[in-house]
Design an enzyme around this catalytic site. Sequence first.
Site, PDB file in Angstrom:
ATOM      1  N   TYR A  32     -24.698 -16.617  56.381  1.00  0.00           N
ATOM      2  CA  TYR A  32     -25.883 -15.811  57.146  1.00  0.00           C
ATOM      3  C   TYR A  32     -25.480 -15.520  58.722  1.00  0.00           C
ATOM      4  O   TYR A  32     -24.723 -16.151  59.122  1.00  0.00           O
ATOM      5  CB  TYR A  32     -27.561 -16.956  57.223  1.00  0.00           C
ATOM      6  CG  TYR A  32     -27.429 -18.042  58.233  1.00  0.00           C
ATOM      7  CD1 TYR A  32     -26.217 -19.097  58.086  1.00  0.00           C
ATOM      8  CD2 TYR A  32     -27.264 -18.141  59.194  1.00  0.00           C
ATOM      9  CE1 TYR A  32     -26.391 -20.149  58.730  1.00  0.00           C
ATOM     10  CE2 TYR A  32     -27.919 -18.966  60.251  1.00  0.00           C
ATOM     11  CZ  TYR A  32     -26.726 -20.615  60.099  1.00  0.00           C
ATOM     12  OH  TYR A  32     -27.049 -21.240  60.669  1.00  0.00           O
ATOM     13  N   LYS A 147     -20.488 -19.699  58.521  1.00  0.00           N
ATOM     14  CA  LYS A 147     -22.031 -19.495  58.872  1.00  0.00           C
ATOM     15  C   LYS A 147     -22.669 -19.803  57.191  1.00  0.00           C
ATOM     16  O   LYS A 147     -23.453 -18.812  57.145  1.00  0.00           O
ATOM     17  CB  LYS A 147     -22.319 -18.888  59.756  1.00  0.00           C
ATOM     18  CG  LYS A 147     -23.173 -18.824  60.009  1.00  0.00           C
ATOM     19  CD  LYS A 147     -23.520 -18.275  61.478  1.00  0.00           C
ATOM     20  CE  LYS A 147     -25.436 -18.091  62.035  1.00  0.00           C
ATOM     21  NZ  LYS A 147     -25.564 -19.185  62.907  1.00  0.00           N
ATOM     22  N   GLU A 179     -19.504 -28.983  69.300  1.00  0.00           N
ATOM     23  CA  GLU A 179     -20.454 -27.934  69.808  1.00  0.00           C
ATOM     24  C   GLU A 179     -21.439 -28.910  69.408  1.00  0.00           C
ATOM     25  O   GLU A 179     -21.832 -30.195  69.200  1.00  0.00           O
ATOM     26  CB  GLU A 179     -20.615 -27.239  68.462  1.00  0.00           C
ATOM     27  CG  GLU A 179     -19.992 -27.402  66.908  1.00  0.00           C
ATOM     28  CD  GLU A 179     -20.231 -26.501  66.118  1.00  0.00           C
ATOM     29  OE1 GLU A 179     -21.099 -25.299  66.203  1.00  0.00           O
ATOM     30  OE2 GLU A 179     -20.697 -25.679  64.997  1.00  0.00           O
ATOM     31  N   LEU A 203     -18.613 -23.625  64.615  1.00  0.00           N
ATOM     32  CA  LEU A 203     -18.605 -22.174  64.633  1.00  0.00           C
ATOM     33  C   LEU A 203     -18.234 -21.634  65.640  1.00  0.00           C
ATOM     34  O   LEU A 203     -18.752 -21.395  67.168  1.00  0.00           O
ATOM     35  CB  LEU A 203     -20.264 -21.816  64.232  1.00  0.00           C
ATOM     36  CG  LEU A 203     -20.978 -20.481  64.022  1.00  0.00           C
ATOM     37  CD1 LEU A 203     -20.616 -20.593  62.729  1.00  0.00           C
ATOM     38  CD2 LEU A 203     -22.239 -20.205  64.026  1.00  0.00           C
TER      39      LEU A 203
HETATM   40  N1  PDD Z   1     -26.584 -20.530  65.357  1.00  0.00           N
HETATM   41  N2  PDD Z   1     -23.297 -23.427  66.536  1.00  0.00           N
HETATM   42  C1  PDD Z   1     -23.522 -23.081  65.056  1.00  0.00           C
HETATM   43  C2  PDD Z   1     -23.597 -24.579  64.369  1.00  0.00           C
HETATM   44  C3  PDD Z   1     -24.931 -22.311  65.303  1.00  0.00           C
HETATM   45  O1  PDD Z   1     -25.611 -22.652  64.565  1.00  0.00           O
HETATM   46  C4  PDD Z   1     -24.893 -22.172  65.837  1.00  0.00           C
HETATM   47  C5  PDD Z   1     -26.428 -20.272  66.122  1.00  0.00           C
HETATM   48  C6  PDD Z   1     -24.119 -21.248  67.447  1.00  0.00           C
HETATM   49  C7  PDD Z   1     -24.044 -19.901  67.892  1.00  0.00           C
HETATM   50  O2  PDD Z   1     -23.780 -19.027  67.725  1.00  0.00           O
HETATM   51  P1  PDD Z   1     -23.922 -17.682  68.337  1.00  0.00           P
HETATM   52  O3  PDD Z   1     -23.654 -17.002  69.362  1.00  0.00           O
HETATM   53  O4  PDD Z   1     -23.560 -16.861  67.482  1.00  0.00           O
HETATM   54  O5  PDD Z   1     -25.719 -17.356  67.935  1.00  0.00           O
HETATM   55  C8  PDD Z   1     -22.998 -22.319  67.343  1.00  0.00           C
HETATM   56  C9  PDD Z   1     -28.127 -19.781  64.970  1.00  0.00           C
HETATM   57  C10 PDD Z   1     -28.992 -18.916  66.403  1.00  0.00           C
HETATM   58  C11 PDD Z   1     -29.334 -20.383  63.733  1.00  0.00           C
HETATM   59  O6  PDD Z   1     -28.885 -20.723  63.153  1.00  0.00           O
HETATM   60  O7  PDD Z   1     -30.360 -20.480  63.941  1.00  0.00           O
END
Ligand code: PDD
Length: 289
Positions: A32, A147, A179, A203
């Site tokens: 996703y 993801k 993270e 991620l």
């Molecule tokens: N999640 N690490 C993890 C485990 C995450 O789920 C997310 C973001 C990030 C940050 O990635 P980005 O900057 O591309 O949003 C890092 C999204 C927002 C979610 O699952 O809703």
Amino acid sequence: MSSVYLNGEFMPLAEARVPVMDRGFLFGDGVYEVIPVYSRRPFRLTEHLRRLHASLAAIRLEPPHGEAEWGAIVERIVAAADFADQSVYLQVTRGPMAVRNHAIPNVVTPTVFVMTEPLVTPPAELREQGIAAVSAADNRWLRCDIKATSLLANCLLRSRAVDHGCAETVLFRDGFLIEGAASNIFAVKDGVLLAPIKNHLMLPGITYDVVLELAARHGLPVQVRDVLEDEARNADELWMTSSTKEVLPIVMLDDKKVGAGGTAGQPGPVFAQMYGWYQDFKQSVMRGS
Ligand code: PDD
């Protein structure tokens, strides 16, 4: 009411249905993206789609659409919403199977789902006061660069934060900062921004990249390297970043104030700079410049 996209059709959310034999439902077999949209302009869409395709390649699933097609679907979903600032959710699963079987079938019909929700960026008080976080040992699998929709570990880890009245769980593995449960984490020490190296354990955040680009553009010293747990715990500043939270200062970690001296437990000066750069950058993207 805003419409959603499901397998080639636009429809109201309440009418969207997927079969119970969908591998996304039975195995969490899917990937996703979450794409922030400001004033109906998707932010970093190309980068999100590139990461989506990297996730698809990693799980051996052919992309059901090319970039232009994705763009057209997202555009239509965004235009149909009643609200201008949005969080577009895009999911591709490996689709339904005839009988339950872990092994990947030779022929699959992916399920493609796109919806949008209002984007609620953190209120000013969170940014001004900062957030509290707890830590946990990272007990996820070793492909956190994908993801994937199978987010059970992340859900349990994030809930740990909520149980403690905190906003995020900071994950450490084998003595290193990785993270957050749903965010990337940065540390600041002596004016230098420390960013964990992108690898299979985290991620590759789109917001993470924006922060590093802004740091480079504005001459903020950066070290992209392994960050020791000890360094994170003794940092002057800690930040979390994500598409929906943007950049937020973490001011408490496990009941200990982040930073030292009189400003411990308060958002730091480097955060204030980065927050300003981030908002300016966002504005310039929205103006199309
Ligand atoms: N999640 N690490 C993890 C485990 C995450 O789920 C997310 C973001 C990030 C940050 O990635 P980005 O900057 O591309 O949003 C890092 C999204 C927002 C979610 O699952 O809703």
